[in-house]
Design a protein around this motif. Structure first.
Motif, short mmCIF file in Angstrom:
data_model
loop_
_atom_site.label_atom_id
_atom_site.label_comp_id
_atom_site.label_asym_id
_atom_site.label_seq_id
_atom_site.Cartn_x
_atom_site.Cartn_y
_atom_site.Cartn_z
N ILE A 36 0.84 -1.20 0.00
CA ILE A 36 0.00 0.00 0.00
C ILE A 36 0.87 1.25 0.00
CG2 ILE A 36 -1.62 1.37 1.38
CD1 ILE A 36 -2.92 -1.36 2.20
N GLU A 37 1.90 1.28 0.82
CA GLU A 37 2.79 2.45 0.87
C GLU A 37 3.51 2.65 -0.46
OE1 GLU A 37 3.44 5.22 2.71
OE2 GLU A 37 1.81 4.40 3.86
N LEU A 38 4.01 1.57 -1.04
CA LEU A 38 4.71 1.68 -2.32
C LEU A 38 3.77 2.13 -3.43
CD1 LEU A 38 7.06 -1.45 -2.25
CD2 LEU A 38 7.66 0.93 -1.80
N LEU A 50 9.42 4.05 4.94
CA LEU A 50 8.75 2.79 5.25
C LEU A 50 8.83 2.47 6.75
CD1 LEU A 50 9.81 0.64 2.18
CD2 LEU A 50 7.55 1.59 2.65
N LEU A 51 9.97 2.75 7.37
CA LEU A 51 10.09 2.52 8.82
C LEU A 51 9.07 3.35 9.59
CD1 LEU A 51 13.95 2.32 9.39
CD2 LEU A 51 12.28 0.51 9.79
N GLU A 52 8.89 4.59 9.17
CA GLU A 52 7.93 5.48 9.84
C GLU A 52 6.49 5.05 9.60
OE1 GLU A 52 9.02 9.98 10.10
OE2 GLU A 52 9.74 9.21 8.16
N SER A 64 17.48 -3.95 9.87
CA SER A 64 17.34 -4.51 8.52
C SER A 64 15.93 -5.02 8.28
CB SER A 64 18.36 -5.63 8.32
OG SER A 64 18.11 -6.67 9.24
N THR A 65 14.99 -4.57 9.10
CA THR A 65 13.60 -4.99 9.00
C THR A 65 13.02 -4.76 7.62
OG1 THR A 65 13.21 -4.62 11.35
CG2 THR A 65 11.28 -4.61 9.94
N VAL A 66 13.22 -3.57 7.07
CA VAL A 66 12.67 -3.25 5.75
C VAL A 66 13.23 -4.20 4.69
CG1 VAL A 66 12.51 -1.50 3.93
CG2 VAL A 66 12.23 -0.84 6.32
N GLU A 67 14.53 -4.33 4.66
CA GLU A 67 15.16 -5.19 3.65
C GLU A 67 14.69 -6.64 3.77
OE1 GLU A 67 18.14 -1.88 4.52
OE2 GLU A 67 16.76 -3.09 5.66
N GLY A 93 15.03 5.05 -3.27
CA GLY A 93 14.20 4.16 -2.50
C GLY A 93 13.54 3.06 -3.31
N TYR A 94 12.54 2.45 -2.70
CA TYR A 94 11.83 1.33 -3.30
C TYR A 94 10.66 1.80 -4.14
CZ TYR A 94 14.36 -1.49 0.11
OH TYR A 94 15.34 -2.10 0.84
N TYR A 95 10.34 1.03 -5.19
CA TYR A 95 9.20 1.33 -6.03
C TYR A 95 8.71 0.06 -6.71
CZ TYR A 95 12.79 1.36 -9.71
OH TYR A 95 13.82 1.02 -10.55
N ILE A 96 7.47 0.09 -7.19
CA ILE A 96 6.84 -1.06 -7.84
C ILE A 96 6.86 -0.87 -9.36
CG2 ILE A 96 4.67 -2.31 -8.20
CD1 ILE A 96 3.91 -1.61 -5.36
N ILE A 97 7.22 -1.95 -10.08
CA ILE A 97 7.09 -1.94 -11.54
C ILE A 97 6.30 -3.14 -11.98
CG2 ILE A 97 9.17 -0.61 -11.97
CD1 ILE A 97 10.48 -3.27 -12.84
#
Length: 97
Positions: A36-38, A50-52, A64-67, A93-97
């Motif tokens: 949802i965030e991405l 993402l951590l926030e 390393s929770t996110v990774e 950062g991270y993104y969806i494709i």
């Protein structure tokens, strides 16, 4: 119901379906929140963001929770035989494709 590319995310059920609902994967609560965030991000989501948003952590925490969660989610996303949904990491950062 949330549309992510050619997929259907059912947050309450924690399931991501293919467009025709012929395939699906079960997700954890955190994986749903990450997707949802991405999807909500205009360009990318940094690790701090993402951590926030997902974990409600202080963004300066060293973890390393996110990774770890992204790695597990990527492995699940590979199961779809149709057009792939992929999480990439770029300069910002991270993104969806």
């Amino acid at each position: 119901i949330i549309r992510i590319k050619k997929y259907i995310l059912m947050p309450d059920d924690k399931i991501l379906y293919s467009n025709d609902k012929s395939e699906f994967i079960k997700l954890t609560e955190k994986e749903v929140q990450i997707l949802i965030e991405l999807d909500n991000s205009k360009i990318t989501s940094s690790k701090k963001h993402l951590l926030e948003k997902v974990w409600k952590y202080n963004p300066n925490v060293k973890t390393s929770t996110v990774e770890t969660h992204i790695h597990r989610l990527r492995k699940k996303l590979i199961r779809f035989s149709q057009e792939k949904l992929t999480i990439k990491y770029g300069k910002y950062g991270y993104y969806i494709i």
